[in-house]
Scaffold this motif. Sequence first.
Motif, PDB file in Angstrom:
ATOM      1  N   TYR A 164       0.820  -1.211   0.000  1.00  0.00           N
ATOM      2  CA  TYR A 164       0.000   0.000   0.000  1.00  0.00           C
ATOM      3  C   TYR A 164       0.862   1.272   0.000  1.00  0.00           C
ATOM      4  N   ARG A 165       2.015   1.227   0.627  1.00  0.00           N
ATOM      5  CA  ARG A 165       2.932   2.375   0.577  1.00  0.00           C
ATOM      6  C   ARG A 165       3.485   2.541  -0.832  1.00  0.00           C
ATOM      7  N   LYS A 166       3.929   1.458  -1.431  1.00  0.00           N
ATOM      8  CA  LYS A 166       4.569   1.524  -2.749  1.00  0.00           C
ATOM      9  C   LYS A 166       3.594   1.885  -3.862  1.00  0.00           C
ATOM     10  N   HIS A 167       2.442   1.235  -3.875  1.00  0.00           N
ATOM     11  CA  HIS A 167       1.536   1.373  -5.026  1.00  0.00           C
ATOM     12  C   HIS A 167       0.483   2.459  -4.870  1.00  0.00           C
ATOM     13  N   LEU A 168       0.054   2.755  -3.636  1.00  0.00           N
ATOM     14  CA  LEU A 168      -0.993   3.755  -3.445  1.00  0.00           C
ATOM     15  C   LEU A 168      -0.546   4.916  -2.558  1.00  0.00           C
ATOM     16  N   ASP A 169       0.730   4.974  -2.249  1.00  0.00           N
ATOM     17  CA  ASP A 169       1.310   6.082  -1.479  1.00  0.00           C
ATOM     18  C   ASP A 169       0.632   6.306  -0.123  1.00  0.00           C
ATOM     19  N   MET A 170       0.108   5.257   0.476  1.00  0.00           N
ATOM     20  CA  MET A 170      -0.507   5.390   1.797  1.00  0.00           C
ATOM     21  C   MET A 170       0.567   5.299   2.869  1.00  0.00           C
ATOM     22  N   GLU A 171       0.432   6.122   3.889  1.00  0.00           N
ATOM     23  CA  GLU A 171       1.360   6.077   5.007  1.00  0.00           C
ATOM     24  C   GLU A 171       0.875   5.066   6.044  1.00  0.00           C
ATOM     25  N   PHE A 172       1.818   4.380   6.639  1.00  0.00           N
ATOM     26  CA  PHE A 172       1.570   3.438   7.723  1.00  0.00           C
ATOM     27  C   PHE A 172       1.513   4.259   9.006  1.00  0.00           C
ATOM     28  N   VAL A 173       0.335   4.327   9.640  1.00  0.00           N
ATOM     29  CA  VAL A 173       0.167   5.246  10.774  1.00  0.00           C
ATOM     30  C   VAL A 173       0.093   4.581  12.140  1.00  0.00           C
ATOM     31  N   LEU A 174      -0.241   3.293  12.211  1.00  0.00           N
ATOM     32  CA  LEU A 174      -0.422   2.684  13.521  1.00  0.00           C
ATOM     33  C   LEU A 174      -0.420   1.169  13.406  1.00  0.00           C
ATOM     34  N   ALA A 175       0.137   0.527  14.415  1.00  0.00           N
ATOM     35  CA  ALA A 175       0.059  -0.933  14.542  1.00  0.00           C
ATOM     36  C   ALA A 175      -0.330  -1.250  15.975  1.00  0.00           C
ATOM     37  N   ILE A 176      -1.231  -2.204  16.127  1.00  0.00           N
ATOM     38  CA  ILE A 176      -1.635  -2.698  17.435  1.00  0.00           C
ATOM     39  C   ILE A 176      -1.541  -4.218  17.355  1.00  0.00           C
ATOM     40  N   ALA A 177      -0.947  -4.832  18.362  1.00  0.00           N
ATOM     41  CA  ALA A 177      -0.851  -6.289  18.395  1.00  0.00           C
ATOM     42  C   ALA A 177      -1.205  -6.762  19.797  1.00  0.00           C
ATOM     43  N   GLU A 178      -1.981  -7.798  19.858  1.00  0.00           N
ATOM     44  CA  GLU A 178      -2.423  -8.360  21.147  1.00  0.00           C
ATOM     45  C   GLU A 178      -2.452  -9.877  21.046  1.00  0.00           C
ATOM     46  N   ASP A 179      -2.458 -10.531  22.195  1.00  0.00           N
ATOM     47  CA  ASP A 179      -2.632 -11.982  22.255  1.00  0.00           C
ATOM     48  C   ASP A 179      -4.087 -12.368  22.506  1.00  0.00           C
ATOM     49  N   ARG A 180      -4.886 -11.379  22.951  1.00  0.00           N
ATOM     50  CA  ARG A 180      -6.320 -11.589  23.207  1.00  0.00           C
ATOM     51  C   ARG A 180      -7.099 -10.504  22.501  1.00  0.00           C
ATOM     52  N   VAL A 181      -8.270 -10.872  22.001  1.00  0.00           N
ATOM     53  CA  VAL A 181      -9.153  -9.913  21.343  1.00  0.00           C
ATOM     54  C   VAL A 181      -9.805  -9.055  22.429  1.00  0.00           C
ATOM     55  N   PRO A 182      -9.604  -7.739  22.424  1.00  0.00           N
ATOM     56  CA  PRO A 182     -10.144  -6.890  23.503  1.00  0.00           C
ATOM     57  C   PRO A 182     -11.661  -6.985  23.664  1.00  0.00           C
ATOM     58  N   SER A 183     -12.399  -7.097  22.574  1.00  0.00           N
ATOM     59  CA  SER A 183     -13.862  -7.095  22.688  1.00  0.00           C
ATOM     60  C   SER A 183     -14.426  -8.417  23.179  1.00  0.00           C
ATOM     61  N   THR A 184     -13.810  -9.537  22.777  1.00  0.00           N
ATOM     62  CA  THR A 184     -14.356 -10.846  23.144  1.00  0.00           C
ATOM     63  C   THR A 184     -13.532 -11.568  24.207  1.00  0.00           C
ATOM     64  N   LYS A 185     -12.312 -11.085  24.426  1.00  0.00           N
ATOM     65  CA  LYS A 185     -11.351 -11.701  25.358  1.00  0.00           C
ATOM     66  C   LYS A 185     -10.856 -13.056  24.864  1.00  0.00           C
ATOM     67  N   ALA A 186     -11.187 -13.432  23.632  1.00  0.00           N
ATOM     68  CA  ALA A 186     -10.738 -14.707  23.073  1.00  0.00           C
ATOM     69  C   ALA A 186      -9.226 -14.696  22.885  1.00  0.00           C
ATOM     70  N   PRO A 187      -8.568 -15.814  23.195  1.00  0.00           N
ATOM     71  CA  PRO A 187      -7.128 -15.901  22.958  1.00  0.00           C
ATOM     72  C   PRO A 187      -6.878 -16.092  21.463  1.00  0.00           C
ATOM     73  N   ASP A 188      -6.514 -15.037  20.780  1.00  0.00           N
ATOM     74  CA  ASP A 188      -6.323 -15.092  19.330  1.00  0.00           C
ATOM     75  C   ASP A 188      -5.359 -13.977  18.934  1.00  0.00           C
ATOM     76  N   PRO A 189      -4.070 -14.258  18.900  1.00  0.00           N
ATOM     77  CA  PRO A 189      -3.101 -13.220  18.590  1.00  0.00           C
ATOM     78  C   PRO A 189      -3.368 -12.605  17.213  1.00  0.00           C
ATOM     79  N   TYR A 190      -3.130 -11.296  17.141  1.00  0.00           N
ATOM     80  CA  TYR A 190      -3.357 -10.598  15.874  1.00  0.00           C
ATOM     81  C   TYR A 190      -2.436  -9.396  15.758  1.00  0.00           C
ATOM     82  N   MET A 191      -2.240  -8.958  14.522  1.00  0.00           N
ATOM     83  CA  MET A 191      -1.581  -7.690  14.224  1.00  0.00           C
ATOM     84  C   MET A 191      -2.629  -6.855  13.509  1.00  0.00           C
TER      85      MET A 191
END
Length: 180
Positions: free
Chosen positions: A23-50
Amino acid sequence: MKIARIHHVAYRCRDSKETVEWYRKHLDMEFVLAIAEDRVPSTKAPDPYMHLFMDAGNGNILAFFEIPNSPPMGRDPNTPNWVQHIAFKVDSEAVLTEMKARLEAQGIEVVGITDHTIFKSIYFYDPNGHRLELVADTATPAQMKQLDDVKWEMLEEWSRTRRAPKHAAWMHERELANAA
């Protein structure tokens, strides 16, 4: 309550780093934020994500989740590929033409330029298989008024018949005549 704007729209991605770089290379979008967790905040399910956030301009944020413990990504087999897509507005037809050439030079297959009368667009896929559209508005105020005047009639007719009302058929009549 009135919604102020869309905060972000989120899709799944196969590879976070690849997605950000694409997305940076082809559409010139800037990368503004990353959040990573081992649990889903809304459901509390153990499911790591970026969770990635890309600046699509004017306060519009396109976000992605990489969820490695889930089955591989797929598409709804009952929905045609052309239906679900993300459309981004560009400033002009000249920019649209430039972007088509730029994408094709990078080996990305592009469909279009498609003339929808009130806008022209190109279509292509990101590395995750998401269909993208770039749009350059071409509508006149009269065309937009004509469409605005018939929107409710069209909705009602569609609701009754599930057949395409012809109120706005003028938008693609040239394209259909050229295809015949």
